[in-house]
Design a protein around this motif. Structure first.
Motif, PDB file in Angstrom:
ATOM      1  N   TYR A 187      -5.484 -15.857 -20.454  1.00 19.31           N
ATOM      2  CA  TYR A 187      -4.117 -16.137 -19.994  1.00 19.31           C
ATOM      3  C   TYR A 187      -3.949 -15.487 -18.621  1.00 19.31           C
ATOM      4  O   TYR A 187      -4.099 -14.274 -18.478  1.00 19.31           O
ATOM      5  N   ARG A 225      11.449 -27.188 -16.405  1.00 21.52           N
ATOM      6  CA  ARG A 225      11.374 -26.188 -15.339  1.00 21.52           C
ATOM      7  C   ARG A 225      12.670 -26.135 -14.546  1.00 21.52           C
ATOM      8  O   ARG A 225      13.150 -25.056 -14.200  1.00 21.52           O
ATOM      9  N   HIS A 229      14.091 -22.474 -14.251  1.00 22.96           N
ATOM     10  CA  HIS A 229      13.609 -21.732 -13.089  1.00 22.96           C
ATOM     11  C   HIS A 229      14.454 -22.051 -11.863  1.00 22.96           C
ATOM     12  O   HIS A 229      14.896 -23.195 -11.701  1.00 22.96           O
ATOM     13  N   GLY A 239       7.302 -17.523  -8.502  1.00 23.12           N
ATOM     14  CA  GLY A 239       7.242 -17.715  -9.956  1.00 23.12           C
ATOM     15  C   GLY A 239       7.427 -16.382 -10.662  1.00 23.12           C
ATOM     16  O   GLY A 239       8.075 -15.466 -10.135  1.00 23.12           O
ATOM     17  N   SER A 240       6.845 -16.242 -11.830  1.00 26.85           N
ATOM     18  CA  SER A 240       6.994 -15.005 -12.609  1.00 26.85           C
ATOM     19  C   SER A 240       6.420 -13.828 -11.827  1.00 26.85           C
ATOM     20  O   SER A 240       5.294 -13.885 -11.342  1.00 26.85           O
ATOM     21  N   PHE A 242       6.271 -10.555 -13.184  1.00 30.08           N
ATOM     22  CA  PHE A 242       5.547  -9.656 -14.089  1.00 30.08           C
ATOM     23  C   PHE A 242       4.743 -10.443 -15.110  1.00 30.08           C
ATOM     24  O   PHE A 242       5.116 -11.556 -15.491  1.00 30.08           O
ATOM     25  N   GLY A 249       8.284 -10.915 -24.058  1.00 32.47           N
ATOM     26  CA  GLY A 249       8.778 -11.602 -22.867  1.00 32.47           C
ATOM     27  C   GLY A 249       9.263 -10.624 -21.813  1.00 32.47           C
ATOM     28  O   GLY A 249      10.223  -9.877 -22.042  1.00 32.47           O
ATOM     29  N   ALA A 250       8.566 -10.613 -20.675  1.00 32.81           N
ATOM     30  CA  ALA A 250       8.973  -9.747 -19.571  1.00 32.81           C
ATOM     31  C   ALA A 250      10.383 -10.110 -19.119  1.00 32.81           C
ATOM     32  O   ALA A 250      11.221  -9.230 -18.879  1.00 32.81           O
ATOM     33  N   GLY A 251      10.636 -11.415 -19.012  1.00 30.97           N
ATOM     34  CA  GLY A 251      11.962 -11.875 -18.580  1.00 30.97           C
ATOM     35  C   GLY A 251      13.055 -11.399 -19.530  1.00 30.97           C
ATOM     36  O   GLY A 251      14.132 -10.970 -19.102  1.00 30.97           O
ATOM     37  N   ARG A 252      12.780 -11.453 -20.823  1.00 31.58           N
ATOM     38  CA  ARG A 252      13.799 -11.040 -21.807  1.00 31.58           C
ATOM     39  C   ARG A 252      14.134  -9.549 -21.650  1.00 31.58           C
ATOM     40  O   ARG A 252      15.299  -9.153 -21.698  1.00 31.58           O
ATOM     41  N   ASP A 255      16.253  -9.002 -18.586  1.00 26.95           N
ATOM     42  CA  ASP A 255      17.572  -9.567 -18.893  1.00 26.95           C
ATOM     43  C   ASP A 255      18.364  -8.602 -19.783  1.00 26.95           C
ATOM     44  O   ASP A 255      19.519  -8.257 -19.496  1.00 26.95           O
ATOM     45  N   LYS A 260      19.760  -8.948 -14.289  1.00 28.05           N
ATOM     46  CA  LYS A 260      19.883 -10.287 -13.664  1.00 28.05           C
ATOM     47  C   LYS A 260      20.911 -10.237 -12.542  1.00 28.05           C
ATOM     48  O   LYS A 260      22.000  -9.687 -12.714  1.00 28.05           O
ATOM     49  N   HIS A 273      16.625 -16.741 -14.214  1.00 24.15           N
ATOM     50  CA  HIS A 273      15.459 -16.273 -14.982  1.00 24.15           C
ATOM     51  C   HIS A 273      15.096 -14.880 -14.488  1.00 24.15           C
ATOM     52  O   HIS A 273      14.690 -14.702 -13.339  1.00 24.15           O
ATOM     53  N   ALA A 274      15.220 -13.896 -15.384  1.00 21.27           N
ATOM     54  CA  ALA A 274      15.112 -12.495 -14.970  1.00 21.27           C
ATOM     55  C   ALA A 274      13.702 -12.099 -14.526  1.00 21.27           C
ATOM     56  O   ALA A 274      13.532 -11.054 -13.891  1.00 21.27           O
ATOM     57  N   ASN A 275      12.676 -12.907 -14.848  1.00 17.39           N
ATOM     58  CA  ASN A 275      11.315 -12.558 -14.403  1.00 17.39           C
ATOM     59  C   ASN A 275      10.973 -13.196 -13.060  1.00 17.39           C
ATOM     60  O   ASN A 275       9.827 -13.210 -12.643  1.00 17.39           O
TER      61      ASN A 275
HETATM   62  C1  LIG Z   1       6.512 -19.079 -14.135  1.00 15.54           C
HETATM   63  C2  LIG Z   1       5.266 -18.806 -14.493  1.00 15.54           C
HETATM   64  O1  LIG Z   1       4.747 -19.105 -15.737  1.00 15.54           O
HETATM   65  C3  LIG Z   1       5.594 -19.241 -16.858  1.00 15.54           C
HETATM   66  C4  LIG Z   1       5.354 -20.630 -17.439  1.00 15.54           C
HETATM   67  O2  LIG Z   1       5.790 -21.606 -16.525  1.00 15.54           O
HETATM   68  C5  LIG Z   1       6.128 -20.775 -18.759  1.00 15.54           C
HETATM   69  C6  LIG Z   1       5.812 -22.075 -19.475  1.00 15.54           C
HETATM   70  O3  LIG Z   1       4.468 -22.144 -19.818  1.00 15.54           O
HETATM   71  O4  LIG Z   1       5.757 -19.693 -19.662  1.00 15.54           O
HETATM   72  C7  LIG Z   1       5.988 -18.408 -19.144  1.00 15.54           C
HETATM   73  O5  LIG Z   1       7.351 -18.244 -18.807  1.00 15.54           O
HETATM   74  P1  LIG Z   1       8.383 -17.547 -19.801  1.00 15.54           P
HETATM   75  O6  LIG Z   1       9.736 -17.845 -19.285  1.00 15.54           O
HETATM   76  O7  LIG Z   1       8.068 -17.916 -21.212  1.00 15.54           O
HETATM   77  O8  LIG Z   1       7.955 -16.020 -19.625  1.00 15.54           O
HETATM   78  P2  LIG Z   1       8.775 -14.647 -19.670  1.00 15.54           P
HETATM   79  O9  LIG Z   1       9.325 -14.341 -18.349  1.00 15.54           O
HETATM   80  O10 LIG Z   1       7.875 -13.627 -20.228  1.00 15.54           O
HETATM   81  O11 LIG Z   1       9.993 -14.955 -20.674  1.00 15.54           O
HETATM   82  C8  LIG Z   1       9.804 -15.000 -22.087  1.00 15.54           C
HETATM   83  C9  LIG Z   1      11.081 -15.334 -22.797  1.00 15.54           C
HETATM   84  O12 LIG Z   1      12.125 -14.432 -22.429  1.00 15.54           O
HETATM   85  C10 LIG Z   1      13.378 -15.073 -22.542  1.00 15.54           C
HETATM   86  N1  LIG Z   1      14.136 -14.873 -21.306  1.00 15.54           N
HETATM   87  C11 LIG Z   1      13.580 -15.206 -20.104  1.00 15.54           C
HETATM   88  C12 LIG Z   1      14.282 -15.021 -18.944  1.00 15.54           C
HETATM   89  C13 LIG Z   1      15.592 -14.494 -19.014  1.00 15.54           C
HETATM   90  O13 LIG Z   1      16.273 -14.304 -18.005  1.00 15.54           O
HETATM   91  N2  LIG Z   1      16.100 -14.173 -20.216  1.00 15.54           N
HETATM   92  C14 LIG Z   1      15.403 -14.357 -21.378  1.00 15.54           C
HETATM   93  O14 LIG Z   1      15.902 -14.039 -22.462  1.00 15.54           O
HETATM   94  C15 LIG Z   1      13.141 -16.527 -22.820  1.00 15.54           C
HETATM   95  O15 LIG Z   1      13.317 -16.795 -24.191  1.00 15.54           O
HETATM   96  C16 LIG Z   1      11.668 -16.700 -22.428  1.00 15.54           C
HETATM   97  O16 LIG Z   1      11.048 -17.743 -23.079  1.00 15.54           O
HETATM   98  C17 LIG Z   1       5.196 -18.197 -17.886  1.00 15.54           C
HETATM   99  N3  LIG Z   1       5.474 -16.848 -17.399  1.00 15.54           N
HETATM  100  C18 LIG Z   1       4.635 -15.837 -17.672  1.00 15.54           C
HETATM  101  C19 LIG Z   1       5.020 -14.484 -17.182  1.00 15.54           C
HETATM  102  O17 LIG Z   1       3.589 -15.991 -18.249  1.00 15.54           O
HETATM  103  C20 LIG Z   1       4.301 -18.182 -13.583  1.00 15.54           C
HETATM  104  O18 LIG Z   1       3.154 -17.976 -14.002  1.00 15.54           O
HETATM  105  O19 LIG Z   1       4.656 -17.869 -12.424  1.00 15.54           O
END
Ligand SMILES: C=C(O[C@H]1[C@H](O)[C@@H](CO)O[C@H](OP(=O)(O)OP(=O)(O)OC[C@H]2O[C@@H](n3ccc(=O)[nH]c3=O)[C@H](O)[C@@H]2O)[C@@H]1NC(C)=O)C(=O)O
Ligand SMILES: NC(=O)C1=CN([C@@H]2O[C@H](COP(=O)(O)OP(=O)(O)OC[C@H]3O[C@@H](n4cnc5c(N)ncnc54)[C@H](OP(=O)(O)O)[C@@H]3O)[C@@H](O)[C@H]2O)C=CC1
Length: 330
Positions: A187, A225, A229, A239-240, A242, A249-252, A255, A260, A273-275
């Motif tokens: 990954y 997306r 995003h 993009g992301s 972290f 989830g880093a974004g979670r 958040d 945010k 999107h917090a990440n």
């Molecule tokens: C955007 C990228 O890749 C994306 C890729 O597009 C999508 C779809 O496959 O899955 C990943 O996003 P993601 O949104 O699931 O990743 P995370 O940032 O870890 O978020 C995980 C979860 O946290 C929750 N979340 C996210 C953002 C936010 O503000 N609040 C929140 O609660 C959501 O439920 C989300 O699903 C990839 N990010 C990573 C870090 O692996 C990138 O590599 O730059």
């Protein structure tokens, strides 16, 4: 991060002689990245094909020049003091389709160019990665990925699944054709993170499919997306920021810590999107680094998780002088 050694006049002269044309000088790098941030490259070469790319890398290595190989600049933050060495911009974009195999130079743009070439011929396997900025080389470097098609969306699909072979210029200077196992894909990981191999071209083994269904998947993924995003065209980002924290989830985490919308200079933790950190206009690399460090400290103190950056930091960075202000903007 190791310092970049400035390129000297003798190296510039010898490199230009080796490749047979002049280098561009003092080139702003911000427009060559999706973050739209960073200083200038002391010297820059645009490649004209896979052979040209290989020759440029071989010459840089022979002359002991510090170089950066740049694709779409989609996963990078360039420092405010720029890159004092050589930037090789991979503009080698040939794409050929024979039967169900697609072969592309490593500088070919995944979307729209490579994906459209496959879908146009009713070939499935690459359509999942629609809307993600990347060259073919960048896609192999990071094992480009997205969720499986709706309605299931039950797993992550990786470009490794359709890669058949690749032509490399290896770290040892050999031309070599390798299979998918060579890359030790994971990954956001391939062996390219740990070896100085350069991808010159790649061949994907695709599957015949109904082009209408492929276009439906593309539309659904672009919609997914677009809803989650910030749009790259108006809110530049990389993009992301972290790495994924599996199951959490880093974004979670960011958040849940209430970060945010936090602003530092021209940079902001995206309210969407917090990440993702966005450049609201005039952001410096120092602004972005300040937000990265602040998010790491707050999330660590409040949750015990340490956020590890997923993006690459390239070139020379100015010190962080401005701290995030507790101002939020929508
Ligand atoms: C955007 C990228 O890749 C994306 C890729 O597009 C999508 C779809 O496959 O899955 C990943 O996003 P993601 O949104 O699931 O990743 P995370 O940032 O870890 O978020 C995980 C979860 O946290 C929750 N979340 C996210 C953002 C936010 O503000 N609040 C929140 O609660 C959501 O439920 C989300 O699903 C990839 N990010 C990573 C870090 O692996 C990138 O590599 O730059
Ligand atoms: N899922 C998403 O939403 C997003 C994903 N991304 C990912 O980021 C990547 C961006 O690609 P791109 O913009 O082209 O790359 P970049 O220009 O951002 O370069 C990133 C690194 O890739 C390596 N690299 C690039 N080309 C080659 C090559 N031909 N051979 C070997 N290594 C190479 C270099 O690593 P080194 O310095 O080690 O040589 C370089 O530093 C894609 O993998 C994409 O999946 C980016 C944004 C959003």
């Amino acid at each position: 991060m190791p310092r970049v050694r400035p390129i000297n006049p003798a190296q510039i002269r010898d490199f230009e002689q080796a490749i047979g044309r002049p280098l561009a000088r003092e080139v702003p790098l911000a427009p060559l990245t999706t973050f739209q941030v960073g200083g200038t490259a002391e010297c820059l070469l645009e490649t004209r094909g896979a052979d040209d790319l290989a020759n440029a890398v071989r010459a840089a290595r022979r002359l002991d020049i510090d170089y950066l190989l740049l694709g779409c600049g989609a996963n990078l933050l360039v420092g405010d003091r720029g890159h004092p060495g050589l930037v090789i911009r991979n503009s080698s974009g040939a794409i050929n389709v024979a039967g169900h195999r697609l072969t592309a130079d490593s500088g070919a743009i995944m979307y729209p160019d490579v994906i459209d070439a496959a879908v146009h011929r009713g070939l499935s396997g690459l359509e999942h990665f629609v809307g993600i900025p990347s060259t073919v080389g960048g896609a192999l470097w990071q094992n480009l990925h997205f969720l499986s098609p709706p309605p299931e969306r039950d797993r992550t699909m990786f470009i490794a699944e359709v890669l058949e072979s690749a032509q490399l210029l290896t770290a040892e200077g050999e031309y070599r054709e390798v299979g998918v196992d060579y890359f030790r894909f994971g990954y956001d990981y391939s062996v390219l993170h740990d070896r100085d191999d350069i991808v010159l071209s790649a061949t994907f083994a695709l599957t015949p499919a109904d082009a209408t269904r492929l276009r439906e998947i593309m539309a659904a993924n672009l919609d997914w997306r677009g809803q989650r995003h910030p749009p790259l065209g108006t809110e530049p980002s990389a993009g992301s920021i972290f790495r994924k924290i599996e199951g959490i989830g880093a974004g979670r985490l960011i958040d849940e810590c209430g970060l945010k919308g936090l602003i530092c200079g021209g940079a902001q933790i995206s309210p969407r999107h917090a990440n993702i950190i966005v450049n609201r206009g005039g952001a410096t690399a120092a602004d972005i680094c300040a937000l990265i460090m602040h998010a790491q400290q707050v999330v660590s103190a409040e949750t015990g998780h340490w956020l590890t950056p997923e993006i690459g930091f390239v070139g020379e960075f100015a010190p962080v002088t401005r701290l995030p202000a507790d101002t939020r903007a929508p």
